[in-house]
Design an enzyme around this catalytic site. Sequence first.
Site, PDB file in Angstrom:
ATOM      1  N   ILE A   1      -2.121   4.248  17.934  1.00 15.63           N
ATOM      2  CA  ILE A   1      -3.224   4.813  16.903  1.00 15.63           C
ATOM      3  C   ILE A   1      -2.670   5.974  16.043  1.00 15.63           C
ATOM      4  O   ILE A   1      -3.027   6.119  14.794  1.00 15.63           O
ATOM      5  CB  ILE A   1      -4.574   5.049  17.558  1.00 15.63           C
ATOM      6  CG1 ILE A   1      -5.103   3.825  18.121  1.00 15.63           C
ATOM      7  CG2 ILE A   1      -5.772   5.487  16.473  1.00 15.63           C
ATOM      8  CD1 ILE A   1      -6.428   4.206  19.111  1.00 15.63           C
TER       9      ILE A   1
ATOM     10  N   SER B   1     -13.456   7.138  24.528  1.00 17.74           N
ATOM     11  CA  SER B   1     -13.437   5.816  24.863  1.00 17.74           C
ATOM     12  C   SER B   1     -14.440   4.871  25.060  1.00 17.74           C
ATOM     13  O   SER B   1     -15.391   5.684  25.546  1.00 17.74           O
ATOM     14  CB  SER B   1     -12.201   5.575  25.719  1.00 17.74           C
ATOM     15  OG  SER B   1     -12.126   4.597  26.659  1.00 17.74           O
TER      16      SER B   1
ATOM     17  N   TYR C   1     -10.135   8.144  34.409  1.00 16.78           N
ATOM     18  CA  TYR C   1      -9.777   8.087  32.951  1.00 16.78           C
ATOM     19  C   TYR C   1     -11.169   8.260  31.994  1.00 16.78           C
ATOM     20  O   TYR C   1     -11.272   9.207  31.209  1.00 16.78           O
ATOM     21  CB  TYR C   1      -9.273   6.877  32.375  1.00 16.78           C
ATOM     22  CG  TYR C   1      -9.091   6.518  30.977  1.00 16.78           C
ATOM     23  CD1 TYR C   1      -8.447   7.423  30.017  1.00 16.78           C
ATOM     24  CD2 TYR C   1      -9.997   5.658  30.310  1.00 16.78           C
ATOM     25  CE1 TYR C   1      -8.206   7.068  28.819  1.00 16.78           C
ATOM     26  CE2 TYR C   1      -9.895   5.620  28.832  1.00 16.78           C
ATOM     27  CZ  TYR C   1      -9.011   6.151  28.124  1.00 16.78           C
ATOM     28  OH  TYR C   1      -8.738   6.011  26.753  1.00 16.78           O
TER      29      TYR C   1
HETATM   30  N1  LIG Z   1      -5.937   1.883  22.117  1.00 17.05           N
HETATM   31  C1  LIG Z   1      -7.192   1.630  22.404  1.00 17.05           C
HETATM   32  O1  LIG Z   1      -7.672   0.585  22.541  1.00 17.05           O
HETATM   33  C2  LIG Z   1      -7.988   2.749  22.539  1.00 17.05           C
HETATM   34  C3  LIG Z   1      -9.444   2.255  23.218  1.00 17.05           C
HETATM   35  C4  LIG Z   1      -9.935   3.664  23.566  1.00 17.05           C
HETATM   36  C5  LIG Z   1      -9.668   5.024  23.643  1.00 17.05           C
HETATM   37  N2  LIG Z   1      -8.331   5.244  23.109  1.00 17.05           N
HETATM   38  C6  LIG Z   1      -7.926   6.606  23.020  1.00 17.05           C
HETATM   39  O2  LIG Z   1      -7.313   6.726  21.897  1.00 17.05           O
HETATM   40  C7  LIG Z   1      -6.112   7.706  21.681  1.00 17.05           C
HETATM   41  C8  LIG Z   1      -4.753   7.255  21.276  1.00 17.05           C
HETATM   42  O3  LIG Z   1      -4.672   5.891  22.101  1.00 17.05           O
HETATM   43  P1  LIG Z   1      -3.279   4.925  21.738  1.00 17.05           P
HETATM   44  O4  LIG Z   1      -3.781   3.493  21.917  1.00 17.05           O
HETATM   45  O5  LIG Z   1      -2.750   5.155  20.523  1.00 17.05           O
HETATM   46  O6  LIG Z   1      -2.385   5.376  23.047  1.00 17.05           O
HETATM   47  P2  LIG Z   1      -0.692   5.704  22.966  1.00 17.05           P
HETATM   48  O7  LIG Z   1      -0.587   5.541  24.316  1.00 17.05           O
HETATM   49  O8  LIG Z   1      -0.164   4.571  22.262  1.00 17.05           O
HETATM   50  O9  LIG Z   1      -0.522   6.987  22.168  1.00 17.05           O
HETATM   51  C9  LIG Z   1      -0.808   8.310  22.914  1.00 17.05           C
HETATM   52  C10 LIG Z   1       0.243   9.391  22.495  1.00 17.05           C
HETATM   53  O10 LIG Z   1      -0.085  10.368  23.302  1.00 17.05           O
HETATM   54  C11 LIG Z   1       1.406  11.037  23.724  1.00 17.05           C
HETATM   55  N3  LIG Z   1       1.106  11.965  25.013  1.00 17.05           N
HETATM   56  C12 LIG Z   1       0.474  11.744  26.248  1.00 17.05           C
HETATM   57  N4  LIG Z   1       0.600  12.789  26.760  1.00 17.05           N
HETATM   58  C13 LIG Z   1       1.032  14.083  25.848  1.00 17.05           C
HETATM   59  C14 LIG Z   1       1.020  15.253  26.127  1.00 17.05           C
HETATM   60  N5  LIG Z   1       0.606  15.719  27.296  1.00 17.05           N
HETATM   61  N6  LIG Z   1       1.405  15.931  25.070  1.00 17.05           N
HETATM   62  C15 LIG Z   1       1.733  15.399  23.988  1.00 17.05           C
HETATM   63  N7  LIG Z   1       1.500  14.080  23.840  1.00 17.05           N
HETATM   64  C16 LIG Z   1       1.211  13.209  24.800  1.00 17.05           C
HETATM   65  C17 LIG Z   1       2.121   9.959  24.133  1.00 17.05           C
HETATM   66  O11 LIG Z   1       3.482   9.843  24.080  1.00 17.05           O
HETATM   67  C18 LIG Z   1       1.623   8.805  23.137  1.00 17.05           C
HETATM   68  O12 LIG Z   1       2.408   8.575  21.880  1.00 17.05           O
HETATM   69  C19 LIG Z   1      -6.236   7.933  23.262  1.00 17.05           C
HETATM   70  O13 LIG Z   1      -6.769   9.443  23.448  1.00 17.05           O
HETATM   71  C20 LIG Z   1      -6.841   6.978  24.061  1.00 17.05           C
HETATM   72  O14 LIG Z   1      -7.192   7.364  25.378  1.00 17.05           O
HETATM   73  C21 LIG Z   1      -7.500   4.049  22.556  1.00 17.05           C
END
Ligand SMILES: NC(=O)c1ccc[n+]([C@@H]2O[C@H](COP(=O)([O-])OP(=O)(O)OC[C@H]3O[C@@H](n4cnc5c(N)ncnc54)[C@H](O)[C@@H]3O)[C@@H](O)[C@H]2O)c1
Length: 332
Positions: free
Chosen positions: A34, A136, A159
């Site tokens: 995202i 989420s 989570y």
């Molecule tokens: N993709 C979905 O469908 C979805 C649904 C609900 C909520 N979310 C939330 O949206 C956000 C983005 O999700 P996404 O799908 O892009 O996930 P993703 O895993 O692709 O991206 C998350 C990024 O955070 C980075 N990261 C993790 N821990 C870290 C830290 N300690 N310090 C710095 N960077 C760190 C990772 O390297 C990764 O690039 C998240 O918070 C996730 O919980 C996503």
Amino acid sequence: MSKPTTPKVSVSQIPQVPPSPLPTVLITGVAGFIGSNLADRLIQKGYRVTGIDNLSYGVREQIPEGVEFHQLDIRDKSIFPLFQHSDYVFHLAAKNCISDCQLDPVETADINVRGTVNVFEAARRSGVKKVIYAESSAVYEGSLVFPTPESEVKPESFYALSKFASMHFAEGYRRYFGLNSTALRYFCVYGPRQDYRRTIPPVFSAFIIKLLKGEVPIIYGTGEKRRDFIHVDDIDDFHEMCITDRRTTGRVFNLGSGTNYSVNEIYSIIAPLLGSDLKPVHKPDLPGEALANLADISLARSLGWVPRISLEEGLRTLIEFIRNELAKGNIS
Ligand SMILES: NC(=O)c1ccc[n+]([C@@H]2O[C@H](COP(=O)([O-])OP(=O)(O)OC[C@H]3O[C@@H](n4cnc5c(N)ncnc54)[C@H](O)[C@@H]3O)[C@@H](O)[C@H]2O)c1
């Protein structure tokens, strides 16, 4: 008597007012699915974007050109100076695989709660205008109300609990420091750069990768779990509103499509799009996942946001993206 005429001025004679600079934006998790899509959208619109990611899940190659990137951990105080010149912060970095979080509640809390509070702290010390942060739909896992409105919060997994805790800290930072925020409850977001490198990729990517490779796709459980899928471009429309529309401040929004599909239904849409008649195999269910989710999106809609990408259109562009990644050897 003839009317006085206004002398004609050609467009080139109108004095040029320099455009007011767009706000600056900081994105945590910018190398993820995202975050990288949001960075792309904002760079294209002319925003200046700073990005933070520790690259634990994300990949450097997918950070768009033009982003000022810093490989840092959100739990580290060294992120503070980067917030100095940021107007808006999108906090997306997280440990976010539900089954991984179940296996390690301590790290889940460390990244998703302590890391999030560190981001709020950096933002309030720097006078950031607003933090827009990712919650989420998992916070509804214990609810049986469908479609689910924002009020129906019943987190169960570690989570979901970690995301719920963020909301309480956001409220504390508003109460004690006046920090503005907006919480976004994404449902199942899909689109290019979705995390297809995981051992078990999200369902759309998992099916498409297997079918493009001519392998048999796997369905965990009966395939009757229902999910509300929303395209990342629709999410980015709302992200932009979080910057431009003050009515988003201090509120929590569900971001889904308002329609859900079972995993079996999704398979029966994707397989024909790829001209495949392969039958999937079923394996035991994955732990900690809710039976269904379905967003009540009336609050976001009331501000004028409408999901505009149909499932079929979104799937076609995702298939093209994955086909190209396979051809480039980026997916093994
Ligand atoms: N993709 C979905 O469908 C979805 C649904 C609900 C909520 N979310 C939330 O949206 C956000 C983005 O999700 P996404 O799908 O892009 O996930 P993703 O895993 O692709 O991206 C998350 C990024 O955070 C980075 N990261 C993790 N821990 C870290 C830290 N300690 N310090 C710095 N960077 C760190 C990772 O390297 C990764 O690039 C998240 O918070 C996730 O919980 C996503």
